[in-house]
Design an enzyme around this catalytic site. Structure first.
Site, PDB file in Angstrom:
ATOM      1  N   TYR A   1       4.105   6.294  10.383  1.00 23.52           N
ATOM      2  CA  TYR A   1       3.222   5.221   9.859  1.00 23.52           C
ATOM      3  C   TYR A   1       4.201   4.189   9.002  1.00 23.52           C
ATOM      4  O   TYR A   1       3.811   2.916   9.473  1.00 23.52           O
ATOM      5  CB  TYR A   1       1.970   5.600   8.797  1.00 23.52           C
ATOM      6  CG  TYR A   1       0.930   4.519   8.828  1.00 23.52           C
ATOM      7  CD1 TYR A   1       0.124   4.473   9.743  1.00 23.52           C
ATOM      8  CD2 TYR A   1       0.814   3.789   7.765  1.00 23.52           C
ATOM      9  CE1 TYR A   1      -1.075   3.500   9.389  1.00 23.52           C
ATOM     10  CE2 TYR A   1      -0.132   2.699   7.508  1.00 23.52           C
ATOM     11  CZ  TYR A   1      -0.984   2.752   8.745  1.00 23.52           C
ATOM     12  OH  TYR A   1      -2.142   1.911   8.312  1.00 23.52           O
TER      13      TYR A   1
ATOM     14  N   PRO B   1      -3.935  -0.374  19.084  1.00 16.95           N
ATOM     15  CA  PRO B   1      -3.825  -1.005  17.640  1.00 16.95           C
ATOM     16  C   PRO B   1      -3.953   0.234  16.568  1.00 16.95           C
ATOM     17  O   PRO B   1      -3.593  -0.148  15.335  1.00 16.95           O
ATOM     18  CB  PRO B   1      -5.158  -1.840  17.488  1.00 16.95           C
ATOM     19  CG  PRO B   1      -5.974  -1.333  18.360  1.00 16.95           C
ATOM     20  CD  PRO B   1      -5.257  -0.941  19.413  1.00 16.95           C
TER      21      PRO B   1
ATOM     22  N   HIS C   1       0.912  -1.170  -0.086  1.00 19.15           N
ATOM     23  CA  HIS C   1       0.067  -0.259   0.193  1.00 19.15           C
ATOM     24  C   HIS C   1       0.743   1.330   0.015  1.00 19.15           C
ATOM     25  O   HIS C   1       1.942   1.175   0.831  1.00 19.15           O
ATOM     26  CB  HIS C   1      -1.041   0.074   1.233  1.00 19.15           C
ATOM     27  CG  HIS C   1      -2.218  -0.836   1.109  1.00 19.15           C
ATOM     28  ND1 HIS C   1      -3.301  -0.735   1.889  1.00 19.15           N
ATOM     29  CD2 HIS C   1      -2.472  -1.879   0.373  1.00 19.15           C
ATOM     30  CE1 HIS C   1      -4.134  -1.688   1.415  1.00 19.15           C
ATOM     31  NE2 HIS C   1      -3.731  -2.293   0.421  1.00 19.15           N
TER      32      HIS C   1
ATOM     33  N   TYR D   1      -9.165   5.196   8.078  1.00 19.62           N
ATOM     34  CA  TYR D   1      -9.224   5.338   9.466  1.00 19.62           C
ATOM     35  C   TYR D   1     -10.461   6.511   9.778  1.00 19.62           C
ATOM     36  O   TYR D   1     -10.096   7.561   9.162  1.00 19.62           O
ATOM     37  CB  TYR D   1      -8.035   5.814  10.107  1.00 19.62           C
ATOM     38  CG  TYR D   1      -6.969   4.749  10.174  1.00 19.62           C
ATOM     39  CD1 TYR D   1      -6.083   4.430   9.099  1.00 19.62           C
ATOM     40  CD2 TYR D   1      -6.767   4.172  11.286  1.00 19.62           C
ATOM     41  CE1 TYR D   1      -5.122   3.464   9.190  1.00 19.62           C
ATOM     42  CE2 TYR D   1      -5.615   3.158  11.612  1.00 19.62           C
ATOM     43  CZ  TYR D   1      -5.130   2.794  10.329  1.00 19.62           C
ATOM     44  OH  TYR D   1      -3.949   1.893  10.568  1.00 19.62           O
TER      45      TYR D   1
ATOM     46  N   LYS E   1       1.292  -0.935  15.111  1.00 26.39           N
ATOM     47  CA  LYS E   1       2.777  -0.769  15.547  1.00 26.39           C
ATOM     48  C   LYS E   1       2.982  -2.221  16.373  1.00 26.39           C
ATOM     49  O   LYS E   1       4.216  -2.433  16.493  1.00 26.39           O
ATOM     50  CB  LYS E   1       2.999   0.318  16.375  1.00 26.39           C
ATOM     51  CG  LYS E   1       2.884   1.743  15.564  1.00 26.39           C
ATOM     52  CD  LYS E   1       4.110   1.737  14.473  1.00 26.39           C
ATOM     53  CE  LYS E   1       3.873   2.587  13.599  1.00 26.39           C
ATOM     54  NZ  LYS E   1       4.326   2.277  12.250  1.00 26.39           N
TER      55      LYS E   1
HETATM   56  C1  PHB Z   1      -5.997  -4.636  10.821  1.00 26.70           C
HETATM   57  O1  PHB Z   1      -6.125  -5.130   9.737  1.00 26.70           O
HETATM   58  O2  PHB Z   1      -6.435  -5.460  11.566  1.00 26.70           O
HETATM   59  C2  PHB Z   1      -5.659  -3.400  11.318  1.00 26.70           C
HETATM   60  C3  PHB Z   1      -4.925  -2.436  10.493  1.00 26.70           C
HETATM   61  C4  PHB Z   1      -4.563  -1.173  10.792  1.00 26.70           C
HETATM   62  C5  PHB Z   1      -4.627  -0.892  12.078  1.00 26.70           C
HETATM   63  C6  PHB Z   1      -5.167  -1.865  13.274  1.00 26.70           C
HETATM   64  C7  PHB Z   1      -5.492  -2.912  12.796  1.00 26.70           C
HETATM   65  O3  PHB Z   1      -3.970   0.161  12.528  1.00 26.70           O
END
Ligand code: PHB
Ligand code: APR
Length: 388
Positions: free
Chosen positions: A383, A292, A72, A200, A296
Protein backbone atom coordinates in the site's frame (compact mmCIF):
# COMPACT_ATOMS: atom_id res chain seq x y z
CA UNK A 1 9.05 23.33 -34.32
CA UNK A 2 11.97 21.36 -32.86
CA UNK A 3 12.42 19.98 -29.35
CA UNK A 4 14.26 17.17 -27.57
CA UNK A 5 11.24 15.29 -26.17
CA UNK A 6 7.70 15.63 -27.53
CA UNK A 7 5.19 14.54 -24.88
CA UNK A 8 1.70 13.48 -25.99
CA UNK A 9 -0.87 14.07 -23.21
CA UNK A 10 -1.07 16.56 -20.32
CA UNK A 11 -2.38 14.22 -17.63
CA UNK A 12 -0.25 13.57 -14.54
CA UNK A 13 2.24 11.42 -16.52
CA UNK A 14 2.92 14.00 -19.23
CA UNK A 15 3.03 16.98 -16.86
CA UNK A 16 5.31 15.28 -14.31
CA UNK A 17 7.60 14.01 -17.07
CA UNK A 18 7.80 17.53 -18.50
CA UNK A 19 8.66 18.96 -15.07
CA UNK A 20 11.35 16.32 -14.37
CA UNK A 21 12.91 16.76 -17.83
CA UNK A 22 12.98 20.53 -17.29
CA UNK A 23 14.91 19.94 -14.04
CA UNK A 24 17.48 18.03 -16.10
CA UNK A 25 17.66 20.87 -18.66
CA UNK A 26 15.92 18.81 -21.37
CA UNK A 27 13.63 20.79 -23.70
CA UNK A 28 10.13 19.36 -24.10
CA UNK A 29 6.78 20.25 -25.63
CA UNK A 30 3.44 18.81 -24.46
CA UNK A 31 0.64 18.27 -26.98
CA UNK A 32 -2.79 17.65 -25.41
CA UNK A 33 -6.04 17.13 -27.29
CA UNK A 34 -8.31 18.61 -24.60
CA UNK A 35 -8.42 21.98 -22.83
CA UNK A 36 -6.67 22.45 -19.47
CA UNK A 37 -10.12 22.92 -17.84
CA UNK A 38 -11.31 19.59 -19.22
CA UNK A 39 -8.21 17.80 -17.92
CA UNK A 40 -8.75 19.36 -14.48
CA UNK A 41 -12.41 18.32 -14.48
CA UNK A 42 -11.55 14.62 -14.26
CA UNK A 43 -11.84 13.34 -10.69
CA UNK A 44 -9.53 10.46 -9.83
CA UNK A 45 -7.89 8.84 -6.82
CA UNK A 46 -5.96 10.78 -4.23
CA UNK A 47 -3.46 8.65 -2.30
CA UNK A 48 0.23 9.36 -2.99
CA UNK A 49 3.05 6.97 -2.09
CA UNK A 50 6.18 8.46 -0.52
CA UNK A 51 7.98 7.90 -3.87
CA UNK A 52 5.39 10.08 -5.63
CA UNK A 53 5.65 12.76 -2.92
CA UNK A 54 9.46 12.73 -3.37
CA UNK A 55 9.12 13.03 -7.16
CA UNK A 56 6.84 16.04 -6.84
CA UNK A 57 9.52 17.56 -4.61
CA UNK A 58 12.20 16.72 -7.20
CA UNK A 59 10.02 18.42 -9.80
CA UNK A 60 9.67 21.46 -7.51
CA UNK A 61 5.88 21.16 -7.46
CA UNK A 62 5.27 20.07 -3.86
CA UNK A 63 4.65 23.31 -1.94
CA UNK A 64 0.83 23.18 -1.87
CA UNK A 65 0.79 19.41 -1.30
CA UNK A 66 3.01 19.87 1.78
CA UNK A 67 0.69 22.62 3.09
CA UNK A 68 -2.69 21.07 2.24
CA UNK A 69 -2.12 17.31 1.85
CA UNK A 70 -3.13 14.98 4.67
CA UNK A 71 -0.40 12.52 5.74
CA UNK A 72 -2.01 9.19 6.78
CA UNK A 73 -0.31 6.63 9.01
CA UNK A 74 -2.84 3.88 8.38
CA UNK A 75 -6.16 2.88 6.81
CA UNK A 76 -9.06 0.69 7.85
CA UNK A 77 -10.61 -2.43 6.42
CA UNK A 78 -14.10 -3.32 7.43
CA UNK A 79 -15.96 -6.66 7.27
CA UNK A 80 -18.47 -8.56 9.37
CA UNK A 81 -19.62 -5.27 10.92
CA UNK A 82 -16.15 -4.58 12.42
CA UNK A 83 -13.44 -2.07 11.54
CA UNK A 84 -9.79 -3.22 11.54
CA UNK A 85 -6.81 -0.90 11.15
CA UNK A 86 -3.74 -1.49 9.01
CA UNK A 87 -1.00 0.44 10.81
CA UNK A 88 1.05 1.51 7.79
CA UNK A 89 3.59 3.48 9.80
CA UNK A 90 3.95 0.90 12.56
CA UNK A 91 4.39 -1.95 10.06
CA UNK A 92 6.62 -0.23 7.47
CA UNK A 93 7.88 3.07 8.90
CA UNK A 94 6.21 4.79 5.92
CA UNK A 95 3.11 6.91 5.40
CA UNK A 96 0.96 7.91 2.43
CA UNK A 97 -0.23 11.41 1.50
CA UNK A 98 -3.91 12.04 0.76
CA UNK A 99 -3.94 14.74 -1.95
CA UNK A 100 -6.21 14.61 -5.00
CA UNK A 101 -4.92 13.87 -8.50
CA UNK A 102 -6.76 17.00 -9.65
CA UNK A 103 -4.63 19.08 -7.26
CA UNK A 104 -1.41 17.37 -8.41
CA UNK A 105 -2.36 18.16 -12.02
CA UNK A 106 -3.23 21.75 -11.09
CA UNK A 107 0.12 22.31 -9.35
CA UNK A 108 2.09 20.87 -12.28
CA UNK A 109 0.11 22.97 -14.79
CA UNK A 110 0.69 26.15 -12.75
CA UNK A 111 4.39 25.41 -12.48
CA UNK A 112 4.65 24.71 -16.20
CA UNK A 113 2.93 27.99 -17.02
CA UNK A 114 5.20 29.90 -14.58
CA UNK A 115 8.28 28.38 -16.28
CA UNK A 116 6.83 29.24 -19.72
CA UNK A 117 7.23 25.63 -20.82
CA UNK A 118 5.52 25.07 -24.19
CA UNK A 119 2.16 23.27 -23.98
CA UNK A 120 -0.34 22.99 -26.81
CA UNK A 121 -3.90 22.41 -25.56
CA UNK A 122 -6.84 21.54 -27.81
CA UNK A 123 -4.58 19.99 -30.45
CA UNK A 124 -6.60 18.01 -33.02
CA UNK A 125 -5.69 14.94 -35.06
CA UNK A 126 -2.51 14.26 -33.09
CA UNK A 127 -0.36 11.63 -34.80
CA UNK A 128 3.12 10.16 -34.19
CA UNK A 129 5.58 9.25 -36.96
CA UNK A 130 9.04 7.80 -37.70
CA UNK A 131 9.77 6.61 -34.16
CA UNK A 132 11.56 3.62 -35.65
CA UNK A 133 14.10 6.02 -37.18
CA UNK A 134 16.32 8.78 -35.79
CA UNK A 135 14.00 11.79 -36.21
CA UNK A 136 10.51 11.10 -34.89
CA UNK A 137 7.74 13.62 -35.47
CA UNK A 138 4.45 14.55 -33.84
CA UNK A 139 1.85 16.16 -36.10
CA UNK A 140 -1.36 17.93 -35.07
CA UNK A 141 -3.86 20.53 -36.18
CA UNK A 142 -4.60 23.65 -34.20
CA UNK A 143 -7.24 26.18 -35.25
CA UNK A 144 -7.26 24.69 -38.73
CA UNK A 145 -3.46 24.96 -39.18
CA UNK A 146 -1.21 21.87 -39.51
CA UNK A 147 1.86 21.71 -37.22
CA UNK A 148 4.81 19.34 -36.94
CA UNK A 149 7.22 18.85 -34.04
CA UNK A 150 10.57 17.28 -34.88
CA UNK A 151 12.15 15.63 -31.85
CA UNK A 152 14.67 13.09 -30.52
CA UNK A 153 12.07 11.09 -28.60
CA UNK A 154 8.29 10.82 -28.19
CA UNK A 155 6.75 10.11 -24.78
CA UNK A 156 3.30 8.55 -25.10
CA UNK A 157 1.58 9.86 -21.96
CA UNK A 158 -1.83 9.95 -23.62
CA UNK A 159 -3.79 7.57 -21.42
CA UNK A 160 -5.63 4.35 -22.15
CA UNK A 161 -7.47 5.69 -25.24
CA UNK A 162 -4.48 7.58 -26.64
CA UNK A 163 -2.93 7.52 -30.10
CA UNK A 164 0.61 6.41 -29.18
CA UNK A 165 -0.01 2.79 -28.18
CA UNK A 166 -2.44 2.50 -31.10
CA UNK A 167 0.33 3.61 -33.52
CA UNK A 168 2.63 0.71 -32.68
CA UNK A 169 2.56 -2.21 -35.17
CA UNK A 170 0.49 -5.05 -33.72
CA UNK A 171 3.31 -7.54 -34.17
CA UNK A 172 5.55 -5.48 -31.85
CA UNK A 173 3.21 -5.30 -28.86
CA UNK A 174 1.52 -7.70 -26.46
CA UNK A 175 -1.31 -6.79 -24.11
CA UNK A 176 -2.70 -8.54 -21.02
CA UNK A 177 -6.15 -7.69 -19.74
CA UNK A 178 -8.77 -8.52 -17.15
CA UNK A 179 -12.11 -6.73 -17.16
CA UNK A 180 -14.18 -6.91 -13.95
CA UNK A 181 -17.91 -7.50 -13.92
CA UNK A 182 -18.79 -4.39 -11.88
CA UNK A 183 -17.99 -0.68 -11.59
CA UNK A 184 -17.52 1.97 -8.91
CA UNK A 185 -20.11 4.68 -8.41
CA UNK A 186 -18.26 7.64 -6.91
CA UNK A 187 -19.60 10.77 -5.19
CA UNK A 188 -17.72 13.90 -4.20
CA UNK A 189 -19.41 16.06 -1.53
CA UNK A 190 -18.49 19.00 0.68
CA UNK A 191 -19.07 17.15 3.95
CA UNK A 192 -16.48 16.21 6.59
CA UNK A 193 -15.08 12.66 6.14
CA UNK A 194 -16.72 9.98 8.29
CA UNK A 195 -13.32 8.96 9.73
CA UNK A 196 -9.88 10.52 9.66
CA UNK A 197 -8.44 7.55 7.74
CA UNK A 198 -9.75 5.74 4.63
CA UNK A 199 -12.16 2.85 5.16
CA UNK A 200 -12.31 -0.02 2.61
CA UNK A 201 -15.45 -2.05 3.34
CA UNK A 202 -16.34 -5.56 2.19
CA UNK A 203 -20.08 -6.28 2.46
CA UNK A 204 -22.46 -8.81 0.95
CA UNK A 205 -24.24 -5.94 -0.85
CA UNK A 206 -20.87 -5.01 -2.37
CA UNK A 207 -17.69 -3.06 -1.70
CA UNK A 208 -17.65 0.51 -0.37
CA UNK A 209 -14.85 3.04 0.16
CA UNK A 210 -14.82 6.12 2.38
CA UNK A 211 -12.09 8.50 1.19
CA UNK A 212 -11.51 12.22 1.32
CA UNK A 213 -9.92 15.21 -0.36
CA UNK A 214 -9.63 17.46 2.72
CA UNK A 215 -11.12 17.86 6.20
CA UNK A 216 -14.25 19.29 4.59
CA UNK A 217 -14.51 17.36 1.32
CA UNK A 218 -15.26 13.62 1.11
CA UNK A 219 -15.02 11.10 -1.68
CA UNK A 220 -17.16 7.97 -1.34
CA UNK A 221 -17.64 4.96 -3.61
CA UNK A 222 -19.95 1.94 -3.80
CA UNK A 223 -19.54 -1.10 -6.06
CA UNK A 224 -22.32 -0.97 -8.67
CA UNK A 225 -23.49 -2.86 -11.74
CA UNK A 226 -21.67 -2.00 -14.97
CA UNK A 227 -24.91 -1.14 -16.71
CA UNK A 228 -26.20 1.13 -13.92
CA UNK A 229 -27.23 4.57 -15.16
CA UNK A 230 -25.55 7.25 -13.08
CA UNK A 231 -28.58 9.53 -13.55
CA UNK A 232 -30.79 6.90 -11.95
CA UNK A 233 -28.74 7.15 -8.73
CA UNK A 234 -30.18 10.01 -6.65
CA UNK A 235 -27.99 11.40 -3.87
CA UNK A 236 -30.42 9.87 -1.34
CA UNK A 237 -30.12 6.43 -2.93
CA UNK A 238 -26.32 6.70 -2.91
CA UNK A 239 -26.10 7.68 0.78
CA UNK A 240 -28.56 4.94 1.76
CA UNK A 241 -26.55 2.32 -0.16
CA UNK A 242 -23.26 3.50 1.34
CA UNK A 243 -24.68 3.42 4.88
CA UNK A 244 -26.05 -0.10 4.37
CA UNK A 245 -22.50 -1.34 3.65
CA UNK A 246 -20.85 0.25 6.71
CA UNK A 247 -21.03 -0.85 10.37
CA UNK A 248 -24.08 0.72 12.09
CA UNK A 249 -21.95 2.93 14.31
CA UNK A 250 -19.95 4.30 11.35
CA UNK A 251 -23.12 4.81 9.27
CA UNK A 252 -24.62 6.86 12.13
CA UNK A 253 -21.65 9.26 12.00
CA UNK A 254 -21.76 9.69 8.22
CA UNK A 255 -22.52 13.30 7.29
CA UNK A 256 -24.41 13.47 3.98
CA UNK A 257 -24.98 16.41 1.64
CA UNK A 258 -25.52 17.28 -2.01
CA UNK A 259 -23.08 15.63 -4.44
CA UNK A 260 -20.82 17.95 -6.43
CA UNK A 261 -19.75 15.14 -8.76
CA UNK A 262 -21.13 11.68 -9.40
CA UNK A 263 -19.82 9.17 -11.91
CA UNK A 264 -19.45 5.46 -12.66
CA UNK A 265 -16.07 3.99 -13.59
CA UNK A 266 -15.46 0.46 -14.89
CA UNK A 267 -12.64 -1.60 -13.36
CA UNK A 268 -9.87 -3.03 -15.49
CA UNK A 269 -6.41 -4.58 -15.16
CA UNK A 270 -4.30 -4.03 -18.29
CA UNK A 271 -0.59 -4.19 -19.16
CA UNK A 272 1.30 -3.53 -22.40
CA UNK A 273 4.65 -5.19 -23.10
CA UNK A 274 7.10 -3.75 -23.96
CA UNK A 275 6.86 -0.02 -23.18
CA UNK A 276 9.50 1.13 -25.68
CA UNK A 277 9.32 1.02 -29.49
CA UNK A 278 12.43 2.61 -30.97
CA UNK A 279 12.22 6.28 -30.00
CA UNK A 280 8.67 6.05 -28.62
CA UNK A 281 8.16 5.35 -24.91
CA UNK A 282 4.80 4.68 -23.27
CA UNK A 283 4.16 5.82 -19.67
CA UNK A 284 1.20 5.83 -17.28
CA UNK A 285 -2.30 4.81 -18.38
CA UNK A 286 -1.11 4.59 -22.02
CA UNK A 287 0.76 1.43 -20.97
CA UNK A 288 -1.22 0.02 -18.06
CA UNK A 289 -4.42 0.28 -16.04
CA UNK A 290 -5.11 -0.94 -12.51
CA UNK A 291 -8.47 -1.19 -10.79
CA UNK A 292 -8.65 1.69 -8.27
CA UNK A 293 -8.63 -0.50 -5.15
CA UNK A 294 -5.34 0.52 -3.53
CA UNK A 295 -4.96 3.76 -5.56
CA UNK A 296 -1.93 2.65 -7.57
CA UNK A 297 -2.77 4.34 -10.93
CA UNK A 298 -1.22 7.75 -10.33
CA UNK A 299 1.69 6.27 -8.37
CA UNK A 300 2.59 3.93 -11.22
CA UNK A 301 2.42 6.82 -13.67
CA UNK A 302 4.83 8.75 -11.43
CA UNK A 303 7.32 5.87 -11.14
CA UNK A 304 7.26 5.30 -14.93
CA UNK A 305 8.15 8.92 -15.66
CA UNK A 306 10.81 8.92 -12.93
CA UNK A 307 12.57 6.02 -14.70
CA UNK A 308 12.02 7.59 -18.12
CA UNK A 309 13.29 11.06 -17.15
CA UNK A 310 16.42 9.55 -15.55
CA UNK A 311 17.04 7.38 -18.61
CA UNK A 312 16.67 10.35 -20.96
CA UNK A 313 18.94 12.50 -18.80
CA UNK A 314 21.59 9.76 -18.97
CA UNK A 315 21.13 9.53 -22.75
CA UNK A 316 21.97 13.21 -23.14
CA UNK A 317 25.09 12.60 -21.02
CA UNK A 318 26.12 9.79 -23.39
CA UNK A 319 24.79 6.63 -21.69
CA UNK A 320 21.86 4.60 -23.02
CA UNK A 321 21.50 1.95 -20.32
CA UNK A 322 18.61 3.82 -18.65
CA UNK A 323 16.49 4.08 -21.79
CA UNK A 324 17.48 0.57 -22.90
CA UNK A 325 16.30 -0.88 -19.60
CA UNK A 326 13.29 1.45 -19.12
CA UNK A 327 10.69 -1.05 -20.25
CA UNK A 328 12.07 -3.93 -18.18
CA UNK A 329 12.49 -1.83 -15.02
CA UNK A 330 9.08 -0.18 -15.28
CA UNK A 331 7.30 -3.47 -15.97
CA UNK A 332 8.90 -5.18 -12.96
CA UNK A 333 7.25 -2.60 -10.70
CA UNK A 334 4.01 -2.43 -12.71
CA UNK A 335 3.32 -6.17 -12.50
CA UNK A 336 3.71 -6.10 -8.72
CA UNK A 337 1.27 -3.20 -8.44
CA UNK A 338 -1.08 -5.00 -10.85
CA UNK A 339 -0.93 -8.04 -8.57
CA UNK A 340 -1.69 -6.00 -5.46
CA UNK A 341 -4.57 -4.06 -7.07
CA UNK A 342 -6.09 -7.29 -8.45
CA UNK A 343 -5.69 -9.07 -5.09
CA UNK A 344 -7.20 -6.18 -3.10
CA UNK A 345 -10.08 -5.92 -5.59
CA UNK A 346 -10.70 -9.68 -5.47
CA UNK A 347 -10.62 -9.72 -1.66
CA UNK A 348 -13.01 -6.81 -1.06
CA UNK A 349 -15.71 -6.95 -3.78
CA UNK A 350 -18.86 -9.01 -4.09
CA UNK A 351 -18.48 -11.60 -6.88
CA UNK A 352 -21.86 -13.36 -7.26
CA UNK A 353 -20.29 -15.58 -9.94
CA UNK A 354 -17.96 -17.10 -7.27
CA UNK A 355 -20.91 -18.29 -5.17
CA UNK A 356 -20.95 -19.14 -1.46
CA UNK A 357 -17.57 -20.81 -1.67
CA UNK A 358 -15.96 -17.63 -3.00
CA UNK A 359 -17.53 -15.59 -0.20
CA UNK A 360 -16.20 -18.03 2.41
CA UNK A 361 -12.69 -17.81 0.93
CA UNK A 362 -12.81 -14.00 1.13
CA UNK A 363 -13.94 -14.12 4.75
CA UNK A 364 -11.25 -16.67 5.69
CA UNK A 365 -8.60 -14.50 4.07
CA UNK A 366 -9.81 -11.37 5.90
CA UNK A 367 -9.88 -13.26 9.23
CA UNK A 368 -6.36 -14.52 8.58
CA UNK A 369 -5.15 -11.05 7.63
CA UNK A 370 -6.22 -9.56 10.94
CA UNK A 371 -4.76 -12.46 12.94
CA UNK A 372 -1.33 -12.22 11.31
CA UNK A 373 1.12 -9.35 11.61
CA UNK A 374 3.10 -10.88 8.73
CA UNK A 375 0.06 -10.77 6.43
CA UNK A 376 -0.72 -7.18 7.46
CA UNK A 377 2.90 -6.21 6.81
CA UNK A 378 2.61 -7.58 3.26
CA UNK A 379 -0.50 -5.43 2.68
CA UNK A 380 1.09 -2.36 4.24
CA UNK A 381 4.31 -2.74 2.23
CA UNK A 382 2.37 -2.81 -1.01
CA UNK A 383 0.00 0.00 0.00
CA UNK A 384 2.79 2.46 0.86
CA UNK A 385 4.54 1.45 -2.39
CA UNK A 386 7.30 -0.96 -3.32
CA UNK A 387 10.83 0.25 -4.08
CA UNK A 388 11.42 1.86 -7.45
C1 PHB B 1 -10.01 8.27 -3.76
O1 PHB B 1 -9.85 9.03 -2.80
O2 PHB B 1 -10.60 8.63 -4.79
C2 PHB B 1 -9.48 6.89 -3.66
C3 PHB B 1 -8.75 6.52 -2.55
C4 PHB B 1 -8.26 5.25 -2.45
C5 PHB B 1 -8.52 4.33 -3.43
C6 PHB B 1 -9.23 4.69 -4.56
C7 PHB B 1 -9.73 5.97 -4.68
O3 PHB B 1 -8.05 3.06 -3.30
N1 APR C 1 -3.48 13.43 -28.40
C1 APR C 1 -3.15 14.24 -27.37
N2 APR C 1 -3.53 14.00 -26.10
C2 APR C 1 -4.27 12.91 -25.88
C3 APR C 1 -4.64 12.02 -26.91
C4 APR C 1 -4.22 12.31 -28.22
N3 APR C 1 -4.53 11.53 -29.24
N4 APR C 1 -5.37 11.02 -26.37
C5 APR C 1 -5.47 11.27 -25.06
N5 APR C 1 -4.80 12.41 -24.75
C6 APR C 1 -4.68 13.05 -23.43
C7 APR C 1 -5.94 12.97 -22.61
O1 APR C 1 -6.86 14.00 -22.95
C8 APR C 1 -5.40 13.13 -21.20
O2 APR C 1 -5.37 14.47 -20.78
O3 APR C 1 -3.71 12.37 -22.67
C9 APR C 1 -3.98 12.59 -21.29
C10 APR C 1 -3.81 11.29 -20.53
O4 APR C 1 -4.04 11.52 -19.15
P1 APR C 1 -4.54 10.38 -18.15
O5 APR C 1 -5.62 9.59 -18.80
O6 APR C 1 -4.82 11.04 -16.86
O7 APR C 1 -3.28 9.39 -18.03
P2 APR C 1 -1.91 9.59 -17.24
O8 APR C 1 -1.37 10.96 -17.37
O9 APR C 1 -1.07 8.42 -17.61
O10 APR C 1 -2.33 9.48 -15.73
C11 APR C 1 -2.45 8.32 -15.03
O11 APR C 1 -4.58 8.99 -14.32
O12 APR C 1 -6.28 7.61 -15.09
C12 APR C 1 -5.56 8.01 -13.99
O13 APR C 1 -5.53 6.17 -12.53
C13 APR C 1 -4.82 6.86 -13.48
O14 APR C 1 -4.05 8.10 -11.74
C14 APR C 1 -3.65 7.55 -12.95
C15 APR C 1 -3.32 8.61 -13.87
Amino acid sequence: MKTQVAIVGAGPSGLLLGALLHQHGIANVIVEQRSAEYVLGRIRAGVLEQITVDLLAEAGADARMRAEGLPHDGFEMCFGGQRHRVDLFGLTGKRVMVYGQTEVTHDLMDQRAAQAQPTVYEAQDVSVHDFDGKRPRVRYQKDGVAHEIECDFIAGCDGFHGVCRASVPRSAIQTFEKVYSFGWLGVLADVPPVAHELIYASHERGFALCSMRSKTRSRYYVQCALDDDVNAWSDEAFWAELKSRLPADTARHLVTGPSIEKSIAPLRSFVTEPMRFGRLFLAGDAAHIVPPTGAKGLNLAASDVALLSRGLAEHYRGHDEGIDRYSQRALARIWKAERFSWWFTTLMHHFPENGEFGAKMQRAELDYLFSSRAAQTAVAENYVGLAL
